[in-house]
Scaffold this motif. Structure first.
Motif, PDB file in Angstrom:
ATOM      1  N   LEU A 174     -15.788  15.843  14.797  1.00  0.00           N
ATOM      2  CA  LEU A 174     -14.997  17.126  14.866  1.00  0.00           C
ATOM      3  C   LEU A 174     -13.571  16.120  15.646  1.00  0.00           C
ATOM      4  CD1 LEU A 174     -14.521  19.948  14.021  1.00  0.00           C
ATOM      5  CD2 LEU A 174     -15.339  20.580  16.161  1.00  0.00           C
ATOM      6  N   ASP A 175     -13.840  15.425  16.509  1.00  0.00           N
ATOM      7  CA  ASP A 175     -12.671  14.693  17.323  1.00  0.00           C
ATOM      8  C   ASP A 175     -12.871  13.121  17.100  1.00  0.00           C
ATOM      9  OD1 ASP A 175     -11.004  13.389  19.089  1.00  0.00           O
ATOM     10  OD2 ASP A 175     -11.822  14.144  20.782  1.00  0.00           O
ATOM     11  N   LYS A 176     -12.225  12.505  16.390  1.00  0.00           N
ATOM     12  CA  LYS A 176     -12.608  11.164  15.793  1.00  0.00           C
ATOM     13  C   LYS A 176     -12.636  10.367  17.111  1.00  0.00           C
ATOM     14  CE  LYS A 176      -8.058   9.430  14.951  1.00  0.00           C
ATOM     15  NZ  LYS A 176      -7.710   8.893  16.086  1.00  0.00           N
ATOM     16  N   ASP A 177     -12.276  10.582  18.216  1.00  0.00           N
ATOM     17  CA  ASP A 177     -12.224   9.788  19.509  1.00  0.00           C
ATOM     18  C   ASP A 177     -13.253  10.144  20.284  1.00  0.00           C
ATOM     19  OD1 ASP A 177      -9.822   8.513  18.975  1.00  0.00           O
ATOM     20  OD2 ASP A 177      -8.809  10.062  19.463  1.00  0.00           O
ATOM     21  N   ASN A 178     -14.152  11.241  19.901  1.00  0.00           N
ATOM     22  CA  ASN A 178     -15.283  11.560  20.595  1.00  0.00           C
ATOM     23  C   ASN A 178     -16.563  11.557  19.961  1.00  0.00           C
ATOM     24  OD1 ASN A 178     -17.263  12.818  22.197  1.00  0.00           O
ATOM     25  ND2 ASN A 178     -16.307  14.691  22.384  1.00  0.00           N
ATOM     26  N   PRO A 179     -17.365  10.451  20.217  1.00  0.00           N
ATOM     27  CA  PRO A 179     -18.508  10.219  19.275  1.00  0.00           C
ATOM     28  C   PRO A 179     -19.709  11.453  19.548  1.00  0.00           C
ATOM     29  CG  PRO A 179     -18.427   8.220  20.938  1.00  0.00           C
ATOM     30  CD  PRO A 179     -16.967   9.238  21.072  1.00  0.00           C
ATOM     31  N   THR A 180     -19.604  11.970  20.605  1.00  0.00           N
ATOM     32  CA  THR A 180     -20.611  13.136  20.604  1.00  0.00           C
ATOM     33  C   THR A 180     -20.231  14.346  19.670  1.00  0.00           C
ATOM     34  OG1 THR A 180     -19.458  14.241  22.418  1.00  0.00           O
ATOM     35  CG2 THR A 180     -21.354  12.500  23.005  1.00  0.00           C
ATOM     36  N   LYS A 193      -6.960  18.541  10.492  1.00  0.00           N
ATOM     37  CA  LYS A 193      -6.993  17.007  10.697  1.00  0.00           C
ATOM     38  C   LYS A 193      -8.243  16.486  10.990  1.00  0.00           C
ATOM     39  CE  LYS A 193      -2.435  16.017   9.334  1.00  0.00           C
ATOM     40  NZ  LYS A 193      -2.509  17.059   8.251  1.00  0.00           N
ATOM     41  N   CYS A 194      -9.409  17.205  10.885  1.00  0.00           N
ATOM     42  CA  CYS A 194     -10.798  16.427  11.520  1.00  0.00           C
ATOM     43  C   CYS A 194     -11.047  15.172  10.323  1.00  0.00           C
ATOM     44  CB  CYS A 194     -11.756  17.682  11.290  1.00  0.00           C
ATOM     45  SG  CYS A 194     -13.501  16.924  11.368  1.00  0.00           S
ATOM     46  N   ILE A 195     -10.611  15.881   9.249  1.00  0.00           N
ATOM     47  CA  ILE A 195     -10.845  14.449   7.886  1.00  0.00           C
ATOM     48  C   ILE A 195      -9.497  13.902   7.785  1.00  0.00           C
ATOM     49  CG2 ILE A 195     -11.486  14.154   5.491  1.00  0.00           C
ATOM     50  CD1 ILE A 195     -13.159  16.614   5.806  1.00  0.00           C
ATOM     51  N   GLN A 196      -9.211  12.638   8.167  1.00  0.00           N
ATOM     52  CA  GLN A 196      -7.995  12.027   7.769  1.00  0.00           C
ATOM     53  C   GLN A 196      -8.303  10.560   7.567  1.00  0.00           C
ATOM     54  OE1 GLN A 196      -5.605  11.658  11.463  1.00  0.00           O
ATOM     55  NE2 GLN A 196      -7.294  12.863  12.577  1.00  0.00           N
ATOM     56  N   GLY A 197      -7.236  10.038   7.167  1.00  0.00           N
ATOM     57  CA  GLY A 197      -7.088   8.510   6.789  1.00  0.00           C
ATOM     58  C   GLY A 197      -8.131   8.111   5.790  1.00  0.00           C
ATOM     59  N   GLY A 198      -8.888   7.198   6.026  1.00  0.00           N
ATOM     60  CA  GLY A 198     -10.049   6.550   5.340  1.00  0.00           C
ATOM     61  C   GLY A 198     -11.179   7.643   4.913  1.00  0.00           C
ATOM     62  N   MET A 199     -11.293   8.650   5.762  1.00  0.00           N
ATOM     63  CA  MET A 199     -12.419   9.455   5.608  1.00  0.00           C
ATOM     64  C   MET A 199     -12.043  10.377   4.428  1.00  0.00           C
ATOM     65  SD  MET A 199     -15.563   9.911   6.830  1.00  0.00           S
ATOM     66  CE  MET A 199     -15.807   9.413   8.345  1.00  0.00           C
ATOM     67  N   ILE A 200     -10.848  10.564   4.089  1.00  0.00           N
ATOM     68  CA  ILE A 200     -10.546  11.365   2.926  1.00  0.00           C
ATOM     69  C   ILE A 200     -11.159  11.278   1.694  1.00  0.00           C
ATOM     70  CG2 ILE A 200      -8.541  12.427   1.736  1.00  0.00           C
ATOM     71  CD1 ILE A 200      -6.783  12.440   4.307  1.00  0.00           C
ATOM     72  N   PRO A 201     -10.970  10.146   1.249  1.00  0.00           N
ATOM     73  CA  PRO A 201     -11.575   9.619  -0.130  1.00  0.00           C
ATOM     74  C   PRO A 201     -13.187   9.525  -0.063  1.00  0.00           C
ATOM     75  CG  PRO A 201     -10.594   7.769   0.746  1.00  0.00           C
ATOM     76  CD  PRO A 201     -10.019   8.829   1.818  1.00  0.00           C
ATOM     77  N   PHE A 219       0.740  -1.210  -0.253  1.00  0.00           N
ATOM     78  CA  PHE A 219      -0.060   0.122   0.143  1.00  0.00           C
ATOM     79  C   PHE A 219       0.809   1.167   0.029  1.00  0.00           C
ATOM     80  CE2 PHE A 219      -3.395  -3.001   1.209  1.00  0.00           C
ATOM     81  CZ  PHE A 219      -4.581  -2.302   0.784  1.00  0.00           C
ATOM     82  N   ILE A 220       0.581   2.215  -0.685  1.00  0.00           N
ATOM     83  CA  ILE A 220       1.181   3.411  -0.987  1.00  0.00           C
ATOM     84  C   ILE A 220       0.072   4.570  -0.574  1.00  0.00           C
ATOM     85  CG2 ILE A 220       2.499   5.206  -2.311  1.00  0.00           C
ATOM     86  CD1 ILE A 220       3.778   2.734  -3.459  1.00  0.00           C
ATOM     87  N   ASP A 221       0.289   5.502   0.312  1.00  0.00           N
ATOM     88  CA  ASP A 221      -0.836   6.482   0.732  1.00  0.00           C
ATOM     89  C   ASP A 221      -2.119   5.754   0.561  1.00  0.00           C
ATOM     90  OD1 ASP A 221       1.334   8.106   0.913  1.00  0.00           O
ATOM     91  OD2 ASP A 221       1.133   8.818  -1.015  1.00  0.00           O
ATOM     92  N   GLY A 222      -2.256   4.639   1.238  1.00  0.00           N
ATOM     93  CA  GLY A 222      -3.569   4.096   1.306  1.00  0.00           C
ATOM     94  C   GLY A 222      -4.188   3.305   0.186  1.00  0.00           C
ATOM     95  N   LEU A 223      -3.270   3.387  -0.975  1.00  0.00           N
ATOM     96  CA  LEU A 223      -3.647   2.871  -2.124  1.00  0.00           C
ATOM     97  C   LEU A 223      -3.066   1.525  -2.455  1.00  0.00           C
ATOM     98  CD1 LEU A 223      -3.688   6.117  -4.316  1.00  0.00           C
ATOM     99  CD2 LEU A 223      -5.739   4.752  -3.784  1.00  0.00           C
ATOM    100  N   ARG A 224      -3.629   0.493  -3.135  1.00  0.00           N
ATOM    101  CA  ARG A 224      -3.201  -0.885  -3.181  1.00  0.00           C
ATOM    102  C   ARG A 224      -2.443  -0.897  -4.440  1.00  0.00           C
ATOM    103  NH1 ARG A 224      -4.514  -5.904  -1.194  1.00  0.00           N
ATOM    104  NH2 ARG A 224      -6.569  -4.975  -0.413  1.00  0.00           N
TER     105      ARG A 224
END
Length: 274
Positions: free
Chosen positions: A200-206, A224-232, A62-67
């Protein structure tokens, strides 16, 4: 022709690996068809690709999340997505009494692909990386999908497409779905993921953000509110809305009841509008 009420679902990830949950999700999606909506399901299948490549003893980076996808791997990617995942979804829907048709972007030249040119940052320098048969969407032709919808079928489409020369590409499922949702001017483009929406904070569901405008997406990426798999996923919402979809929404696919509650005026998931 009467104005259609079309809902396009992007279904993927871990909500696909549990057979019982899968049936509940599809049941809730198909219930919307009974309410007079036209339905399209677009899917990926990362866990199944991983498993198929492992069995075939093909290493996958994987490179930057792409296979990274070699021609050899591509054969197995198609086998996993079209043969295994797509066929299974079609069988379940048909068993429920609906008429599903399994497709990939190659069928009817619905999606024309082009090679994805990927820029990777290494030690502060940007360099072009060859990911093999990883593609982008070049153009969409909705003729076949329109024909199926008009005749009461549920198109179930996986994210593989060919380029003008017949080379096959694996396209990110979210981006693939966003392009099709836009081309069909979907009433709603709904991404099923395994969280309740964008936090807004990925560790806080509220801290769930219930509504946001496309114009706010860049700022949320910067903080960095939108990061990782949430970007695509957010990128695909942006594409869908820019190209003609009316509304995009991210909901929790592991809670199938959220699907049936979509039109009960409850605050569900994150709604993204133009």
């Amino acid at each position: 022709m009467t104005k259609r009420k079309l809902i396009l679902f992007k279904y993927g990830g871990n909500a696909m690996t549990n057979q019982n949950l899968k049936s509940k999700i599809l049941e809730n999606i198909c219930a919307l068809k009974n309410k007079g909506f036209q339905i399209i399901i677009i899917h990926g299948g990362g866990p199944f690709i991983k498993e198929t490549l492992k069995v075939a003893n093909i290493k996958s980076d994987f490179i930057d999340g792409l296979r990274k996808t070699t021609p050899e791997a591509m054969e197995y990617v198609e086998m996993a997505l079209k043969g295994k995942v797509n066929g299974n979804l079609v069988s379940i829907i048909n068993k429920m009494g609906h008429k599903a048709v399994g497709l990939s972007g190659k069928d009817g030249q619905t999606v024309l692909a082009k090679k994805h040119l990927h820029t990777h940052e290494k030690n502060g320098k940007k360099e072009l990386v060859d990911l093999g048969q990883v593609g982008d969407v070049e153009s969409i032709d909705t003729t076949l999908i329109d024909l199926l919808l008009e005749n009461d079928f549920i198109p179930v489409i996986t994210c593989i497409a060919s380029d003008k020369n017949g080379n096959n590409y694996n396209i990110n499922g979210d981006i693939f779905a966003g392009n099709i949702a836009g081309a069909l001017s979907a009433e709603q483009y709904i991404i099923l993921t395994d969280v309740n929406g964008l936090m807004l904070d990925k560790d806080n569901p509220t801290s769930i953000i219930h509504e946001l405008k496309v114009a706010e997406i860049n700022h949320l990426k910067e903080i960095k509110c939108i990061q990782g798999g949430m970007i695509p996923k957010m990128d695909s919402c942006e594409i869908a809305l820019e190209k003609g979809a009316k509304l995009a929404r991210i909901i929790n696919g592991t809670v199938p009841e959220q699907i049936s509650a979509l039109f009960e005026h409850q605050k569900i998931g994150t709604i993204i509008s133009a």
